[in-house]
Design an enzyme around this catalytic site. Structure first.
Site, PDB file in Angstrom:
ATOM      1  N   SER A  19       0.834  -1.213   0.000  1.00 14.40           N
ATOM      2  CA  SER A  19       0.000   0.000   0.000  1.00 14.40           C
ATOM      3  C   SER A  19       0.864   1.256   0.000  1.00 14.40           C
ATOM      4  O   SER A  19       0.493   2.270  -0.594  1.00 14.40           O
ATOM      5  CB  SER A  19      -0.977   0.000   1.172  1.00 14.40           C
ATOM      6  OG  SER A  19      -0.318   0.191   2.397  1.00 14.40           O
ATOM      7  N   ARG A  71      22.242 -15.170   4.397  1.00 16.05           N
ATOM      8  CA  ARG A  71      21.853 -13.762   4.217  1.00 16.05           C
ATOM      9  C   ARG A  71      22.791 -13.024   3.272  1.00 16.05           C
ATOM     10  O   ARG A  71      22.346 -12.202   2.468  1.00 16.05           O
ATOM     11  CB  ARG A  71      21.809 -13.054   5.572  1.00 16.05           C
ATOM     12  CG  ARG A  71      20.588 -13.437   6.387  1.00 16.05           C
ATOM     13  CD  ARG A  71      20.567 -12.707   7.717  1.00 16.05           C
ATOM     14  NE  ARG A  71      19.433 -13.147   8.514  1.00 16.05           N
ATOM     15  CZ  ARG A  71      18.246 -12.533   8.538  1.00 16.05           C
ATOM     16  NH1 ARG A  71      18.022 -11.451   7.835  1.00 16.05           N
ATOM     17  NH2 ARG A  71      17.265 -13.023   9.271  1.00 16.05           N
ATOM     18  N   MET A  96      10.652  -6.747   4.680  1.00 17.70           N
ATOM     19  CA  MET A  96      10.708  -7.444   5.969  1.00 17.70           C
ATOM     20  C   MET A  96      11.986  -8.242   6.213  1.00 17.70           C
ATOM     21  O   MET A  96      12.052  -9.025   7.152  1.00 17.70           O
ATOM     22  CB  MET A  96       9.502  -8.388   6.103  1.00 17.70           C
ATOM     23  CG  MET A  96       8.156  -7.678   6.118  1.00 17.70           C
ATOM     24  SD  MET A  96       8.011  -6.348   7.350  1.00 17.70           S
ATOM     25  CE  MET A  96       8.035  -7.324   8.854  1.00 17.70           C
ATOM     26  N   LEU A  99      18.889  -6.288   6.372  1.00 13.77           N
ATOM     27  CA  LEU A  99      19.946  -6.206   5.360  1.00 13.77           C
ATOM     28  C   LEU A  99      21.302  -6.068   6.035  1.00 13.77           C
ATOM     29  O   LEU A  99      21.438  -5.353   7.033  1.00 13.77           O
ATOM     30  CB  LEU A  99      19.666  -5.001   4.455  1.00 13.77           C
ATOM     31  CG  LEU A  99      18.320  -5.117   3.719  1.00 13.77           C
ATOM     32  CD1 LEU A  99      17.844  -3.751   3.249  1.00 13.77           C
ATOM     33  CD2 LEU A  99      18.428  -6.106   2.562  1.00 13.77           C
ATOM     34  N   ASN A 113      13.700   4.007   4.713  1.00 11.66           N
ATOM     35  CA  ASN A 113      12.734   3.026   5.224  1.00 11.66           C
ATOM     36  C   ASN A 113      11.590   3.759   5.907  1.00 11.66           C
ATOM     37  O   ASN A 113      11.783   4.832   6.474  1.00 11.66           O
ATOM     38  CB  ASN A 113      13.408   2.095   6.239  1.00 11.66           C
ATOM     39  CG  ASN A 113      12.442   1.073   6.830  1.00 11.66           C
ATOM     40  OD1 ASN A 113      11.665   0.458   6.091  1.00 11.66           O
ATOM     41  ND2 ASN A 113      12.462   0.891   8.145  1.00 11.66           N
ATOM     42  N   HIS A 115       8.942   3.065   8.963  1.00 11.29           N
ATOM     43  CA  HIS A 115       8.791   2.139  10.080  1.00 11.29           C
ATOM     44  C   HIS A 115       7.539   2.521  10.870  1.00 11.29           C
ATOM     45  O   HIS A 115       7.335   3.692  11.186  1.00 11.29           O
ATOM     46  CB  HIS A 115      10.035   2.207  10.983  1.00 11.29           C
ATOM     47  CG  HIS A 115       9.941   1.284  12.156  1.00 11.29           C
ATOM     48  ND1 HIS A 115      10.185  -0.064  12.052  1.00 11.29           N
ATOM     49  CD2 HIS A 115       9.592   1.512  13.437  1.00 11.29           C
ATOM     50  CE1 HIS A 115       9.995  -0.632  13.237  1.00 11.29           C
ATOM     51  NE2 HIS A 115       9.628   0.305  14.096  1.00 11.29           N
ATOM     52  N   SER A 142       7.551   6.566  11.185  1.00  6.32           N
ATOM     53  CA  SER A 142       8.793   7.320  10.994  1.00  6.32           C
ATOM     54  C   SER A 142       9.404   6.946   9.650  1.00  6.32           C
ATOM     55  O   SER A 142       9.435   5.770   9.282  1.00  6.32           O
ATOM     56  CB  SER A 142       9.814   6.970  12.083  1.00  6.32           C
ATOM     57  OG  SER A 142       9.286   7.139  13.391  1.00  6.32           O
ATOM     58  N   ASP A 151      16.617  -0.027  12.286  1.00  8.96           N
ATOM     59  CA  ASP A 151      15.608   0.995  12.598  1.00  8.96           C
ATOM     60  C   ASP A 151      16.203   2.145  13.410  1.00  8.96           C
ATOM     61  O   ASP A 151      15.483   2.873  14.095  1.00  8.96           O
ATOM     62  CB  ASP A 151      14.405   0.401  13.355  1.00  8.96           C
ATOM     63  CG  ASP A 151      13.602  -0.559  12.489  1.00  8.96           C
ATOM     64  OD1 ASP A 151      13.536  -0.344  11.278  1.00  8.96           O
ATOM     65  OD2 ASP A 151      13.054  -1.538  13.042  1.00  8.96           O
ATOM     66  N   GLN A 179      -1.345   7.622   7.699  1.00  7.02           N
ATOM     67  CA  GLN A 179      -0.289   8.625   7.838  1.00  7.02           C
ATOM     68  C   GLN A 179       0.945   8.241   7.011  1.00  7.02           C
ATOM     69  O   GLN A 179       1.589   9.100   6.403  1.00  7.02           O
ATOM     70  CB  GLN A 179       0.096   8.799   9.313  1.00  7.02           C
ATOM     71  CG  GLN A 179      -1.039   9.305  10.179  1.00  7.02           C
ATOM     72  CD  GLN A 179      -1.521  10.678   9.752  1.00  7.02           C
ATOM     73  OE1 GLN A 179      -0.728  11.558   9.458  1.00  7.02           O
ATOM     74  NE2 GLN A 179      -2.828  10.864   9.700  1.00  7.02           N
TER      75      GLN A 179
HETATM   76  N1  NHR Z   1      18.270  -3.361   7.419  1.00  7.69           N
HETATM   77  C1  NHR Z   1      19.148  -2.574   8.078  1.00  7.69           C
HETATM   78  N2  NHR Z   1      20.421  -2.916   8.040  1.00  7.69           N
HETATM   79  N3  NHR Z   1      18.773  -1.485   8.782  1.00  7.69           N
HETATM   80  C2  NHR Z   1      17.484  -1.161   8.864  1.00  7.69           C
HETATM   81  O1  NHR Z   1      17.137  -0.083   9.559  1.00  7.69           O
HETATM   82  C3  NHR Z   1      16.506  -1.958   8.211  1.00  7.69           C
HETATM   83  C4  NHR Z   1      16.958  -3.073   7.501  1.00  7.69           C
HETATM   84  C5  NHR Z   1      16.057  -3.916   6.847  1.00  7.69           C
HETATM   85  C6  NHR Z   1      14.699  -3.672   6.955  1.00  7.69           C
HETATM   86  C7  NHR Z   1      12.791  -2.426   7.914  1.00  7.69           C
HETATM   87  C8  NHR Z   1      12.502  -2.760   9.399  1.00  7.69           C
HETATM   88  C9  NHR Z   1      11.206  -2.114   9.876  1.00  7.69           C
HETATM   89  O2  NHR Z   1      10.866  -1.006   9.440  1.00  7.69           O
HETATM   90  C10 NHR Z   1      14.249  -2.581   7.692  1.00  7.69           C
HETATM   91  C11 NHR Z   1      15.144  -1.712   8.303  1.00  7.69           C
HETATM   92  C12 NHR Z   1      12.515  -6.527   9.220  1.00  7.69           C
HETATM   93  C13 NHR Z   1      12.939  -6.867  10.500  1.00  7.69           C
HETATM   94  C14 NHR Z   1      13.121  -8.306  10.885  1.00  7.69           C
HETATM   95  O3  NHR Z   1      13.370  -8.619  12.042  1.00  7.69           O
HETATM   96  C15 NHR Z   1      13.203  -5.850  11.404  1.00  7.69           C
HETATM   97  C16 NHR Z   1      13.050  -4.530  11.021  1.00  7.69           C
HETATM   98  C17 NHR Z   1      12.643  -4.202   9.740  1.00  7.69           C
HETATM   99  C18 NHR Z   1      12.365  -5.198   8.841  1.00  7.69           C
HETATM  100  N4  NHR Z   1      13.027  -9.262   9.925  1.00  7.69           N
HETATM  101  C19 NHR Z   1      13.205 -10.705  10.105  1.00  7.69           C
HETATM  102  C20 NHR Z   1      14.573 -11.157   9.589  1.00  7.69           C
HETATM  103  O4  NHR Z   1      15.017 -12.194  10.083  1.00  7.69           O
HETATM  104  C21 NHR Z   1      12.161 -11.491   9.339  1.00  7.69           C
HETATM  105  C22 NHR Z   1      10.781 -11.167   9.780  1.00  7.69           C
HETATM  106  C23 NHR Z   1       9.688 -11.681   8.840  1.00  7.69           C
HETATM  107  O5  NHR Z   1       9.981 -12.204   7.748  1.00  7.69           O
HETATM  108  O6  NHR Z   1       8.515 -11.498   9.194  1.00  7.69           O
HETATM  109  O7  NHR Z   1      15.136 -10.537   8.662  1.00  7.69           O
HETATM  110  O8  NHR Z   1      10.541  -2.663  10.769  1.00  7.69           O
HETATM  111  C1  GAR Z   2       3.731  -0.702   6.828  1.00  6.86           C
HETATM  112  O1  GAR Z   2       3.009  -0.409   8.006  1.00  6.86           O
HETATM  113  C2  GAR Z   2       5.209  -0.486   7.058  1.00  6.86           C
HETATM  114  O2  GAR Z   2       5.497   0.624   7.868  1.00  6.86           O
HETATM  115  C3  GAR Z   2       5.559  -1.750   7.774  1.00  6.86           C
HETATM  116  O3  GAR Z   2       4.818  -2.756   7.131  1.00  6.86           O
HETATM  117  C4  GAR Z   2       3.659  -2.196   6.531  1.00  6.86           C
HETATM  118  C5  GAR Z   2       3.713  -2.479   5.059  1.00  6.86           C
HETATM  119  O4  GAR Z   2       2.503  -2.160   4.452  1.00  6.86           O
HETATM  120  N1  GAR Z   2       6.944  -2.012   7.678  1.00  6.86           N
HETATM  121  C6  GAR Z   2       7.529  -2.855   8.495  1.00  6.86           C
HETATM  122  O5  GAR Z   2       6.968  -3.377   9.422  1.00  6.86           O
HETATM  123  C7  GAR Z   2       8.972  -3.133   8.128  1.00  6.86           C
HETATM  124  N2  GAR Z   2       9.443  -4.164   8.975  1.00  6.86           N
HETATM  125  P1  GAR Z   2       2.397  -2.088   2.866  1.00  6.86           P
HETATM  126  O6  GAR Z   2       3.029  -3.365   2.298  1.00  6.86           O
HETATM  127  O7  GAR Z   2       0.921  -2.056   2.629  1.00  6.86           O
HETATM  128  O8  GAR Z   2       3.105  -0.860   2.413  1.00  6.86           O
END
Ligand code: NHR
Ligand code: GAR
Length: 233
Positions: A19, A71, A96, A99, A113, A115, A142, A151, A179
Site C-alpha cells: 500500500s 543472508r 521485511m 539487510l 525506510n 517504520h 517514521s 531501525d 499517515q
Molecule cells: N536493514 C538494516 N540494516 N537497517 C534497517 O534499519 C533496516 C533493515 C532492513 C529492513 C525495515 C525494518 C522495519 O521497518 C528494515 C530496516 C525486518 C525486521 C526483521 O526482524 C526488522 C526490522 C525491519 C524489517 N526481519 C526478520 C529477519 O530475520 C524477518 C521477519 C519476517 O519475515 O517477518 O530478517 O521494521
Molecule cells: C507498513 O506499516 C510499514 O510501515 C511496515 O509494514 C507495513 C507495510 O505495508 N513495515 C515494516 O513493518 C517493516 N518491517 P504495505 O506493504 O501495505 O506498504
C-alpha cells in the site's frame, strides 16, 4: 550525480501488500512527486505489491530469500538485481528482511525506510501490538535513512496518531498506515528535489542545508483519513 530536473530513478523493495508502494505510484501519477519507479522487488514471491506494480506497468521482480543459502548471498543477489536499474534511491516499503552491513554501506545515504512506530520507540517487529501492550496513548510512523543500526538511522519525518480506548492491532495499524501514505511520498519528493541528505560523518539528516535536530513532525492536523489503501482481500 542525479540531474534534479529529471525524474528521480528509484527501486522500491516490498514484502507484502504494497500500500505504501501504491501511495508512491499515485503521488507520482498526480505529479506530486517526480520519480521513475524502475522496478519493484519483493523477497516474497506472492506479495500483492508485485501485482500493484504490474498494473502500473512497472517491472515487478521476486527474489525469494528462501532460495539462498545465507543472508550474505541473498544480499549480494539483491544488490546486483537493484543495481541493474541504476536507481538514485532505494525505497524500503514494508520490506521485511534485515539487510547486512555490506548492502547497507553500498546504499548509505540513498536508502530510506518507513517504520510503523515513533522511533526510537518500538524498533523491530510487532510495533502496534507492543505500543498497545505498553499502554501508549500515542503511536505513529517514521521515515529514516537506513544505516547499520536496525531501525536506528536518523529520522527525517514522523507522523503521530492517537491510540483510542477500543483500538486493536488492526484498527491502530490502519490509522498509522493512513499517515504512512502521506509522509513517504513527501520525503521521497524532498530527496528527489535534492533537499535531503544524510551527513554520514555526523549520522544526521540535512534538510535544505540545515542539520535536523529532531524529526519533522508531519502529522496531518486532523488525522484525516484521505486516500486509504486497504488490503486486497
Ligand atoms: N536493514 C538494516 N540494516 N537497517 C534497517 O534499519 C533496516 C533493515 C532492513 C529492513 C525495515 C525494518 C522495519 O521497518 C528494515 C530496516 C525486518 C525486521 C526483521 O526482524 C526488522 C526490522 C525491519 C524489517 N526481519 C526478520 C529477519 O530475520 C524477518 C521477519 C519476517 O519475515 O517477518 O530478517 O521494521
Ligand atoms: C507498513 O506499516 C510499514 O510501515 C511496515 O509494514 C507495513 C507495510 O505495508 N513495515 C515494516 O513493518 C517493516 N518491517 P504495505 O506493504 O501495505 O506498504
Amino acid at each position: 550525480m542525479h540531474d534534479a530536473s529529471a525524474p528521480l530513478p528509484i527501486v522500491v523493495l516490498i514484502s507484502g501488500s504494497g500500500s505504501n508502494l501504491q501511495a508512491i505510484i499515485d503521488a507520482a501519477a498526480r505529479k506530486e512527486l517526480s520519480v521513475e519507479i524502475r522496478a519493484v522487488i519483493s523477497n516474497n514471491p506472492s506479495a500483492f505489491g508485485l501485482e500493484r506494480a504490474r498494473r502500473a506497468g512497472i517491472p515487478a521482480l521476486a527474489l525469494d530469500h528462501k532460495a539462498f543459502p545465507d543472508r550474505d548471498v541473498f544480499d549480494t543477489a539483491l544488490q546486483t538485481m537493484i543495481d541493474r536499474f541504476e536507481p538514485a534511491l532505494v525505497v524500503l516499503a514494508g520490506f521485511m528482511r534485515i539487510l547486512g552491513p555490506g548492502f547497507v554501506t553500498h546504499y548509505l545515504g540513498r536508502m530510506l525506510n518507513i517504520h510503523p512506530s515513533l522511533l526510537p520507540a518500538f524498533a523491530g517487529l510487532d510495533t502496534h501490538n507492543r505500543a498497545l501492550e505498553a499502554g501508549m496513548r500515542e503511536h505513529g510512523a517514521s521515515v529514516h535513512f537506513v544505516t547499520n543500526e536496525l531501525d536506528g538511522g536518523p529520522v527525517i519525518v514522523q507522523a503521530r496518531v492517537p491510540i483510542l480506548p477500543d483500538d486493536n492491532v488492526k484498527t491502530l495499524a490502519q490509522r498509522v498506515l493512513v499517515q504512512e501514505h502521506h509522509i513517504y511520498p513527501v520525503v521521497i519528493h524532498w530527496f528527489a528535489e535534492g533537499r535531503l541528505q544524510l551527513d554520514q560523518e555526523h549520522n544526521q539528516v540535512v534538510l535544505d542545508g540545515t542539520p535536523l535536530t529532531s524529526p519533522v513532525d508531519y502529522t496531518d492536523a486532523d488525522n484525516n483519513p484521505q486516500t486509504t489503501y486497504p488490503d486486497p482481500q
